[in-house]
Design a protein around this motif. Structure first.
Motif, short mmCIF file in Angstrom:
data_model
loop_
_atom_site.label_atom_id
_atom_site.label_comp_id
_atom_site.label_asym_id
_atom_site.label_seq_id
_atom_site.Cartn_x
_atom_site.Cartn_y
_atom_site.Cartn_z
N LYS A 84 -29.49 2.20 -30.00
CA LYS A 84 -28.36 2.79 -29.28
C LYS A 84 -27.79 3.97 -30.06
O LYS A 84 -27.47 5.02 -29.48
N LYS A 99 -36.60 10.38 -22.43
CA LYS A 99 -36.66 9.01 -21.94
C LYS A 99 -35.81 8.15 -22.83
O LYS A 99 -35.88 8.25 -24.05
N ASN A 100 -35.02 7.30 -22.22
CA ASN A 100 -34.23 6.30 -22.93
C ASN A 100 -34.17 5.09 -22.01
O ASN A 100 -33.37 5.05 -21.08
N GLY A 101 -35.06 4.14 -22.24
CA GLY A 101 -35.09 2.98 -21.36
C GLY A 101 -36.08 1.95 -21.85
O GLY A 101 -36.64 2.05 -22.94
N PRO A 102 -36.30 0.93 -20.99
CA PRO A 102 -37.17 -0.16 -21.41
C PRO A 102 -38.63 0.26 -21.51
O PRO A 102 -39.11 1.10 -20.74
N LYS A 109 -39.47 -5.92 -22.85
CA LYS A 109 -38.90 -4.71 -22.25
C LYS A 109 -37.85 -4.08 -23.17
O LYS A 109 -36.80 -3.61 -22.74
N PRO A 111 -36.11 -1.35 -25.71
CA PRO A 111 -35.92 0.08 -25.47
C PRO A 111 -36.92 0.96 -26.21
O PRO A 111 -37.43 0.61 -27.27
#
Length: 154
Positions: A84, A99-102, A109, A111
């Motif tokens: 984070k 991209k910032n996600g799973p 899943k 980050p």
């Protein structure tokens, strides 16, 4: 992220020395670790230079630099906070987050963050690897330069 095959490259590789690019990539890697604010163990090794492009381009000295490393030895909550922190701090430090996600390739899943440094076009990939996926809890980094024309071939 950039596709380095010559048919898809949208830039002309610039003349640079590999020591110069290795230092730049190493500095950006170090700053990425600082952004996570994770005080864990870090794998050894530094940036390395590799051939880039087509067979002919490789023969003519086209190269890129990559620094792959991990931070580990801390708990789950620390790695979560580190990811984070990284995502929040990258834009403030000259990076465009793409991209910032799973991570769809992990069971947990966890980050992943992909970013491009706007001044150098260096690419950063950070993936949180969770022990539930069969390994150790860690954040895996890969920081890579664009292709460049090495003016100081090895």
């Amino acid at each position: 992220m950039d596709d380095e095959s010559s048919s898809k490259r949208t830039y002309d590789p610039q003349p640079r020395t590999h020591p110069e690019v290795e230092k730049e990539v190493g500095d950006l890697s170090s700053r990425a670790l600082d952004m996570t604010q994770v005080k864990g163990k870090v794998t050894e090794g530094g940036p390395a230079t590799y051939p880039c492009g087509t067979s002919e381009e490789k023969k003519s000295g086209l190269r890129f630099v990559r620094h792959a490393w991990s931070v580990y030895g801390v708990d789950h909550a620390t790695l979560d906070k580190g990811m984070k922190n990284l995502a929040a701090q990258l834009p403030e430090n000259g990076w465009k987050v793409v991209k910032n996600g799973p991570n769809p390739n992990t069971e947990a899943k966890t980050p992943e963050v992909f970013a491009v440094h706007e001044a150098t076009h260096t690419q950063l990939e950070a993936r949180w690897m969770d022990s539930s996926d069969g390994g150790e809890n860690l954040i895996n980094f890969a920081v890579s330069s664009r292709c460049f024309k090495d003016t100081e071939p090895k």
